[in-house]
Motif scaffolding. Structure first.
Motif, mmCIF file in Angstrom:
data_model
loop_
_atom_site.group_PDB
_atom_site.id
_atom_site.type_symbol
_atom_site.label_atom_id
_atom_site.label_comp_id
_atom_site.label_asym_id
_atom_site.label_seq_id
_atom_site.Cartn_x
_atom_site.Cartn_y
_atom_site.Cartn_z
ATOM 1 N N ILE A 41 -5.732 -1.120 10.391
ATOM 2 C CA ILE A 41 -6.594 -1.031 9.216
ATOM 3 C C ILE A 41 -5.986 -1.926 8.006
ATOM 4 C CG2 ILE A 41 -7.895 0.762 9.908
ATOM 5 C CD1 ILE A 41 -6.663 2.634 8.042
ATOM 6 N N GLY A 42 -5.013 -2.649 8.175
ATOM 7 C CA GLY A 42 -4.414 -3.332 6.959
ATOM 8 C C GLY A 42 -2.978 -2.816 6.645
ATOM 9 N N ILE A 43 -1.865 -3.980 6.205
ATOM 10 C CA ILE A 43 -0.853 -3.526 6.115
ATOM 11 C C ILE A 43 -0.383 -4.167 4.847
ATOM 12 C CG2 ILE A 43 -0.108 -3.335 8.381
ATOM 13 C CD1 ILE A 43 0.726 -6.067 8.505
ATOM 14 N N SER A 44 0.870 -3.873 4.219
ATOM 15 C CA SER A 44 1.423 -4.188 2.947
ATOM 16 C C SER A 44 1.474 -5.744 2.734
ATOM 17 C CB SER A 44 2.881 -3.650 2.912
ATOM 18 O OG SER A 44 3.488 -4.388 3.967
ATOM 19 N N PRO A 45 1.431 -6.110 1.665
ATOM 20 C CA PRO A 45 1.426 -7.660 1.233
ATOM 21 C C PRO A 45 2.344 -8.591 2.207
ATOM 22 C CG PRO A 45 0.928 -6.411 -0.810
ATOM 23 C CD PRO A 45 1.389 -5.400 0.188
ATOM 24 N N GLN A 46 3.761 -8.117 2.118
ATOM 25 C CA GLN A 46 4.972 -8.528 2.631
ATOM 26 C C GLN A 46 4.639 -8.768 4.077
ATOM 27 O OE1 GLN A 46 8.778 -7.180 1.582
ATOM 28 N NE2 GLN A 46 9.716 -8.023 3.496
ATOM 29 N N SER A 47 4.180 -7.643 4.879
ATOM 30 C CA SER A 47 4.052 -7.676 6.150
ATOM 31 C C SER A 47 2.761 -8.373 6.757
ATOM 32 C CB SER A 47 3.808 -6.118 6.767
ATOM 33 O OG SER A 47 4.953 -5.287 6.343
ATOM 34 N N SER A 48 1.688 -8.367 6.002
ATOM 35 C CA SER A 48 0.653 -9.191 6.230
ATOM 36 C C SER A 48 0.717 -10.695 6.139
ATOM 37 C CB SER A 48 -0.658 -8.961 5.104
ATOM 38 O OG SER A 48 -0.256 -9.318 3.919
ATOM 39 N N LEU A 49 1.681 -11.116 5.348
ATOM 40 C CA LEU A 49 2.070 -12.513 5.368
ATOM 41 C C LEU A 49 3.094 -12.916 6.864
ATOM 42 C CD1 LEU A 49 2.459 -15.449 4.211
ATOM 43 C CD2 LEU A 49 4.341 -14.577 3.025
ATOM 44 N N ARG A 194 -6.871 -5.250 4.603
ATOM 45 C CA ARG A 194 -7.950 -4.733 4.757
ATOM 46 C C ARG A 194 -7.710 -3.377 3.804
ATOM 47 N NH1 ARG A 194 -9.415 -3.043 10.850
ATOM 48 N NH2 ARG A 194 -10.995 -1.599 9.545
ATOM 49 N N GLU A 195 -8.531 -2.092 3.898
ATOM 50 C CA GLU A 195 -8.520 -1.168 2.998
ATOM 51 C C GLU A 195 -7.057 -0.358 3.053
ATOM 52 O OE1 GLU A 195 -10.388 0.133 6.770
ATOM 53 O OE2 GLU A 195 -10.518 -1.648 5.607
ATOM 54 N N GLY A 196 -6.499 -0.716 4.458
ATOM 55 C CA GLY A 196 -5.169 -0.172 4.462
ATOM 56 C C GLY A 196 -4.044 -0.650 3.587
ATOM 57 N N THR A 197 -4.288 -1.975 3.352
ATOM 58 C CA THR A 197 -3.653 -2.647 2.317
ATOM 59 C C THR A 197 -3.396 -1.863 0.769
ATOM 60 O OG1 THR A 197 -3.967 -4.680 3.318
ATOM 61 C CG2 THR A 197 -3.144 -4.963 1.180
ATOM 62 N N ILE A 198 -4.465 -1.415 0.405
ATOM 63 C CA ILE A 198 -4.854 -0.928 -0.879
ATOM 64 C C ILE A 198 -4.501 0.554 -0.722
ATOM 65 C CG2 ILE A 198 -6.452 0.221 -2.478
ATOM 66 C CD1 ILE A 198 -8.480 -2.203 -1.716
ATOM 67 N N ILE A 199 -4.372 1.220 0.453
ATOM 68 C CA ILE A 199 -3.866 2.457 0.743
ATOM 69 C C ILE A 199 -2.366 2.508 0.614
ATOM 70 C CG2 ILE A 199 -3.440 4.261 2.377
ATOM 71 C CD1 ILE A 199 -6.562 3.895 3.330
#
Length: 227
Positions: A41-49, A194-199
């Protein structure tokens, strides 16, 4: 490393113990990253890239891209302030390589995890963030080599005098923008944001502060206890 050094937490003693703590921290951190990815449901900025790049170039692993990113940050650190760059900073590649290897290992170990119900995904992400923060805490406590990304942010802070937190926020937002742009341009849509990035952005810092508080409280009780 990521927070102001605290004499009540940072270990300045035996280096063997500190290296064990540091490597343990890297392992726990990469396990947390892997579980966050499995939550879906979303991951950290560094991991998302770096995760997005594995979809663009499936022949390379996320660990590969994480190491590439760290090397780029080390080069940028030199370019930002050549006079402040020391040969010892090249040693930061070693823990970056260890992190890359352990990340790929933990992604393989957790590959069996597939969760359907949304509440269970949230629970897994919250737990993953706690693991990630614990890894960070252990690395901070060991007080050894900075990862290239942290070295880059620290160098910007030293050169400009801007607040560390503001620089880190801009850095993370830049990685998110890159991840979203690459997703839109090459994959048709952003991925892993996603929302998980904010979490993740909210919880990890709070978890680390909690670990600092608990460790100092435990240390104080131990110091005043009889015998």
């Amino acid at each position: 490393m990521l927070y102001d050094k605290d004499e009540g937490v940072v270990d300045t003693g035996n280096k063997v113990r500190r290296w064990i703590t540091y490597v343990a921290g890297i392992y726990v951190l990469t396990l947390g990253l892997s579980l966050a990815i499995r939550a879906g449901i979303g991951i950290s900025p560094q991991s998302s890239l770096t995760r997005t790049m594995t979809l663009v170039f499936p022949g390379l692993t996320q660990g590969n891209f994480n190491l590439i990113l760290e090397i780029i940050m080390l080069v940028l650190t030199f370019l930002v302030w050549p006079r402040a760059f020391k040969p010892a900073h090249l040693l930061s590649i070693i823990p970056a390589l260890v992190l890359a290897l352990l990340l790929d290992f933990n992604l393989a170990v957790t590959s069996w995890i597939h969760i359907g119900p949304y509440p269970a995904k949230v629970v897994l992400l919250v737990f993953a963030d706690a693991m990630l923060a614990l890894g960070l805490f252990l690395m901070i406590r060991a007080n050894l080599v900075l990862m290239p990304i942290d070295l880059f942010v620290n160098t910007i802070q030293r050169k400009t005098g801007w607040k560390w937190g503001n620089i880190k926020t801009v850095f993370d937002c830049t990685l998110l923008a890159l991840s979203a742009s690459i997703g839109l341009a090459l994959l048709g849509a952003p991925h892993f944001i996603r929302e998980g990035t904010i979490i993740n952005a909210i919880l990890v810092g709070q978890y680390v502060r909690l670990y600092f508080f608990l460790f100092k409280r435990y240390s104080t009780r131990t110091a005043v206890s009889p015998g």
